[in-house]
Enzyme design. Structure first.
Site, mmCIF file in Angstrom:
data_model
loop_
_atom_site.group_PDB
_atom_site.id
_atom_site.type_symbol
_atom_site.label_atom_id
_atom_site.label_comp_id
_atom_site.label_asym_id
_atom_site.label_seq_id
_atom_site.Cartn_x
_atom_site.Cartn_y
_atom_site.Cartn_z
ATOM 1 N N LYS A 287 38.149 47.610 42.638
ATOM 2 C CA LYS A 287 37.635 47.292 43.970
ATOM 3 C C LYS A 287 36.455 48.224 44.333
ATOM 4 O O LYS A 287 36.137 49.145 43.590
ATOM 5 C CB LYS A 287 38.760 47.399 44.999
ATOM 6 C CG LYS A 287 39.955 46.473 44.691
ATOM 7 C CD LYS A 287 39.579 44.995 44.604
ATOM 8 C CE LYS A 287 40.737 44.041 44.829
ATOM 9 N NZ LYS A 287 41.538 43.732 43.617
HETATM 10 C C1 LIG Z 1 42.967 42.882 44.150
HETATM 11 C C2 LIG Z 1 43.377 41.807 45.091
HETATM 12 C C3 LIG Z 1 44.659 41.764 45.658
HETATM 13 C C4 LIG Z 1 45.763 42.672 45.209
HETATM 14 O O1 LIG Z 1 45.535 43.974 45.482
HETATM 15 P P1 LIG Z 1 46.603 45.079 44.958
HETATM 16 O O2 LIG Z 1 46.171 46.302 45.678
HETATM 17 O O3 LIG Z 1 46.413 45.171 43.484
HETATM 18 O O4 LIG Z 1 47.955 44.619 45.333
HETATM 19 C C5 LIG Z 1 44.949 40.802 46.608
HETATM 20 N N1 LIG Z 1 44.031 39.899 46.975
HETATM 21 C C6 LIG Z 1 42.792 39.877 46.438
HETATM 22 C C7 LIG Z 1 41.811 38.845 46.907
HETATM 23 C C8 LIG Z 1 42.432 40.818 45.470
HETATM 24 O O5 LIG Z 1 41.217 40.771 44.926
#
Ligand SMILES: *Cc1c(COP(=O)(O)O)cnc(C)c1O
Length: 383
Positions: free
Chosen positions: A177
């Site tokens: 992210k």
């Molecule tokens: C990465 C992501 C998640 C999950 O995030 P985590 O922190 O790994 O649980 C949920 N929704 C979207 C759109 C994502 O890109």
């Protein structure tokens, strides 16, 4: 290899981790509280709750808003599977909604309206690629139909207004992210009472924390609800504080790289579609493009890999996974499915150089010009 996404981690993160270890207090202390305050302030909201992941945060939001068995929740299928999984975790039923258009892969208001039933209780919007859906439109939609409005802001850290569209918003700090704590998430909620419930659900439903008791701010504790362990630890929060300070510069770099991609793709690959309008506010989390109809994506990906360029796909549509075919059969989302067939994600991260954008675009143009990439129909008779 030029990677699709790459975390930026260095000496400051190492020093922050070492300081936590030296302090002897490794979970749910001052750094978690400071990270919550700083992340909230950076997004113009009053308070936030740090959690173990975005997925856990979405689950806690649904539960704290009273959404559970018998309830339906509108979700996009053009998202990571966690958005819909959280609905199942809460015991509710996800109802998949198509995207607006190939160049605007956000939840379509018209299709959302068509999918409403007497059981619909909430909508989860996803800020795909870091672009926020229209807040006024969705607030009006939720108000008109008596729905809770939830935002999966996993892509949108640092974007103006992110996480604050509706009743609650949840961010992810997973390794790919815009900022990372390796694993982690952050929850916003408009109603402070809801946020307090989420804070309590995060830690076993207990009325006070170890920190509060040991510092003499609380004696003993009660358990008032069935909670979870979805806490964040001090190590992650310390990394998060360092990363948050760098986020504005990283997002500016992502934005500049995105603009460069747009210009160069327009020139070198005119039949490649780049979703979203130029200059649309965004955290520019990923760089999705749509290949021309009929292009063989696997061959393009192989050709780029051979040139040292990694690519990926965001996303395989959730309604087509085996789990969801079984749970939610007979869902057809024509635009989502076409988008998913043609989408290719190009490398985008703050460590990239401008010149690498040229390299990627040239490699893509070369790959697309090769005969074996074009549609099977074109190839027939030519060999
Ligand atoms: C990465 C992501 C998640 C999950 O995030 P985590 O922190 O790994 O649980 C949920 N929704 C979207 C759109 C994502 O890109």
């Amino acid at each position: 290899m030029l990677l699709v996404a790459e975390p930026t981690l260095g000496e400051e993160e190492k020093a922050a981790l070492a300081a936590v270890i030296d302090s002897g207090w490794i979970t749910m202390g001052d750094r978690v509280a400071a990270f919550e305050k700083a992340f909230a302030a950076a997004h113009g909201v009053a308070d936030a709750v740090a959690v173990g992941s975005c997925t856990a945060g979405l689950h806690l939001v649904l539960e704290s808003l009273g959404i559970g068995p018998g309830d339906e929740v509108l979700v996009p299928a053009m998202t990571f599977v966690a958005t819909a999984n959280a609905v199942l975790h809460a015991g509710a039923t996800p109802v998949f909604v198509d995207i607006e258009a190939l160049d605007r892969p956000l939840m379509a208001p018209d299709d959302a309206k068509d999918k409403l039933t007497a059981r619909t209780r909430a909508v989860i919007l996803v800020d795909y690629a870091g672009t926020l859906p229209d807040p006024d439109l969705w607030r009006a939609f939720a108000a008109a139909h008596g729905l809770r409005l939830i935002e999966d802001a996993a892509h949108a850290a640092g974007a103006e207004g992110a996480g604050a569209i509706g009743d609650a918003g949840v961010f992810s700090f997973y390794g790919n992210k815009n900022m990372t704590t390796a694993e982690g998430g952050m929850v916003f909620a408009r109603d402070p009472a809801v946020l307090e419930r989420i804070r309590r659900l995060r830690g076993h439903g207990m009325t006070s924390s170890t920190r509060q008791r040991l510092s003499g701010h609380a004696q003993g504790y009660d358990v008032t609800m069935l909670g979870y362990n979805h806490r964040m630890d001090e190590l992650r929060a310390a990394v998060g504080l360092v990363q948050l300070a760098k986020l504005p510069a990283w997002n500016a770099k992502r934005r500049a790289l995105t603009e460069a991609y747009r210009q160069r793709l327009r020139r070198a690959c005119p039949d490649v579609l780049v979703p979203f309008a130029d200059n649309q506010p965004s955290s520019n989390h990923i760089l999705p493009v749509l290949l021309p109809e009929g292009a063989d994506r696997e061959t393009v990906m192989d050709a780029l890999r051979a040139d040292g360029i990694q690519t990926s796909v965001h996303y395989a549509p959730v309604h087509l996974f085996t789990l969801y075919r079984e749970r939610c059969p007979d869902v057809a989302l024509p635009l989502t499915e076409e988008f998913a067939r043609r989408e290719l994600t190009l490398p985008l991260h703050p460590k990239m150089e401008d010149a690498q954008v040229d390299t990627v675009v040239q490699a893509l143009a070369d790959a697309l010009s090769r005969a074996d990439v074009r549609g099977v129909a074109e190839l027939e008779g030519s060999e």
